[in-house]
Design an enzyme around this catalytic site. Structure first.
Site, PDB file in Angstrom:
ATOM      1  N   CYS A 201     -10.137  -4.572   1.115  1.00  0.00           N
ATOM      2  CA  CYS A 201     -11.240  -3.617   1.172  1.00  0.00           C
ATOM      3  C   CYS A 201     -12.219  -3.879   0.019  1.00  0.00           C
ATOM      4  CB  CYS A 201     -10.702  -2.185   1.115  1.00  0.00           C
ATOM      5  SG  CYS A 201     -10.110  -1.671  -0.515  1.00  0.00           S
TER       6      CYS A 201
ATOM      7  N   GLU B 269      -3.210  -4.758  -2.827  1.00  0.00           N
ATOM      8  CA  GLU B 269      -3.838  -5.712  -3.734  1.00  0.00           C
ATOM      9  C   GLU B 269      -4.011  -5.130  -5.130  1.00  0.00           C
ATOM     10  OE1 GLU B 269      -5.918  -6.244   0.353  1.00  0.00           O
ATOM     11  OE2 GLU B 269      -4.879  -4.665  -0.748  1.00  0.00           O
TER      12      GLU B 269
ATOM     13  N   ASN C 207       0.829  -1.193   0.000  1.00  0.00           N
ATOM     14  CA  ASN C 207       0.000   0.000   0.000  1.00  0.00           C
ATOM     15  C   ASN C 207       0.870   1.253   0.000  1.00  0.00           C
ATOM     16  OD1 ASN C 207       0.529  -0.808   2.783  1.00  0.00           O
ATOM     17  ND2 ASN C 207      -0.970   0.710   3.450  1.00  0.00           N
TER      18      ASN C 207
ATOM     19  N   CYS D  40     -10.794  -3.223  -3.530  1.00  0.00           N
ATOM     20  CA  CYS D  40      -9.895  -4.290  -3.981  1.00  0.00           C
ATOM     21  C   CYS D  40     -10.680  -5.544  -4.355  1.00  0.00           C
ATOM     22  CB  CYS D  40      -8.865  -4.605  -2.902  1.00  0.00           C
ATOM     23  SG  CYS D  40      -7.624  -3.300  -2.732  1.00  0.00           S
TER      24      CYS D  40
ATOM     25  N   CYS E 182      -4.124   0.622  -2.505  1.00  0.00           N
ATOM     26  CA  CYS E 182      -3.960  -0.595  -1.713  1.00  0.00           C
ATOM     27  C   CYS E 182      -2.976  -1.558  -2.365  1.00  0.00           C
ATOM     28  CB  CYS E 182      -5.304  -1.298  -1.562  1.00  0.00           C
ATOM     29  SG  CYS E 182      -6.566  -0.330  -0.719  1.00  0.00           S
TER      30      CYS E 182
ATOM     31  N   GLU F   3       0.269   5.271   0.712  1.00  0.00           N
ATOM     32  CA  GLU F   3      -0.635   6.331   1.147  1.00  0.00           C
ATOM     33  C   GLU F   3      -0.181   7.681   0.615  1.00  0.00           C
ATOM     34  OE1 GLU F   3      -2.095   4.236   5.295  1.00  0.00           O
ATOM     35  OE2 GLU F   3      -0.788   5.988   5.419  1.00  0.00           O
TER      36      GLU F   3
END
Length: 131
Positions: A84, A55, A42, A87, A53, A44
């Site tokens: 999430c 994934e 990930n 994803c 993310c 940010e």
């Protein structure tokens, strides 16, 4: 690639995560049907919605390299959390029957599937019905 190696890659990618805001580092290792593995972590951003993310990083890397069929993804988090919703939706575009291994920081592994996490995804079939 065997399951142990995939788990190790996801844990390694978790260490590379850039998560200064949430502190929730995530790593992913995605196994394609051809046997290639694509990793992600990930990333940010101070403008929160601009982060990505782990994934989806792995999926987008794979797609950009010509892969379209996936068998397994390992997701490594502090607490073994699941992908999430965004994803899950992206993964369902390419692998509705994806096997998902969730690993926590202690190395404990739990198996689930994308169908279990997203039983009724929105997909191409839904777009066709409105034309």
């Amino acid at each position: 690639m065997d399951e142990t190696a995939l788990i190790a890659l996801a844990l390694q990618m978790r260490e590379r995560a850039y998560a200064p805001y949430s502190g929730y580092r995530v790593g992913a290792a995605l196994l394609s049907a051809s046997g290639r593995v694509f990793t992600g972590c990930n990333v940010e951003n101070a403008v929160y919605p601009l982060g990505l993310c782990a994934e989806r990083v792995a999926v987008f890397k794979a797609i950009s390299e010509g892969e379209r069929t996936f068998i397994t993804i390992v997701v490594a988090t502090e607490n073994g959390g699941t992908p999430c919703g965004a994803c899950r939706q992206v993964l369902s575009e390419f692998a509705a029957d994806l096997r998902i291994l969730l690993v926590d920081a202690r190395g404990q592994v739990r198996e689930t599937s994308l169908r279990a996490l997203l039983p009724e995804p929105f997909g191409p079939q839904d777009l066709r019905s409105v034309r």
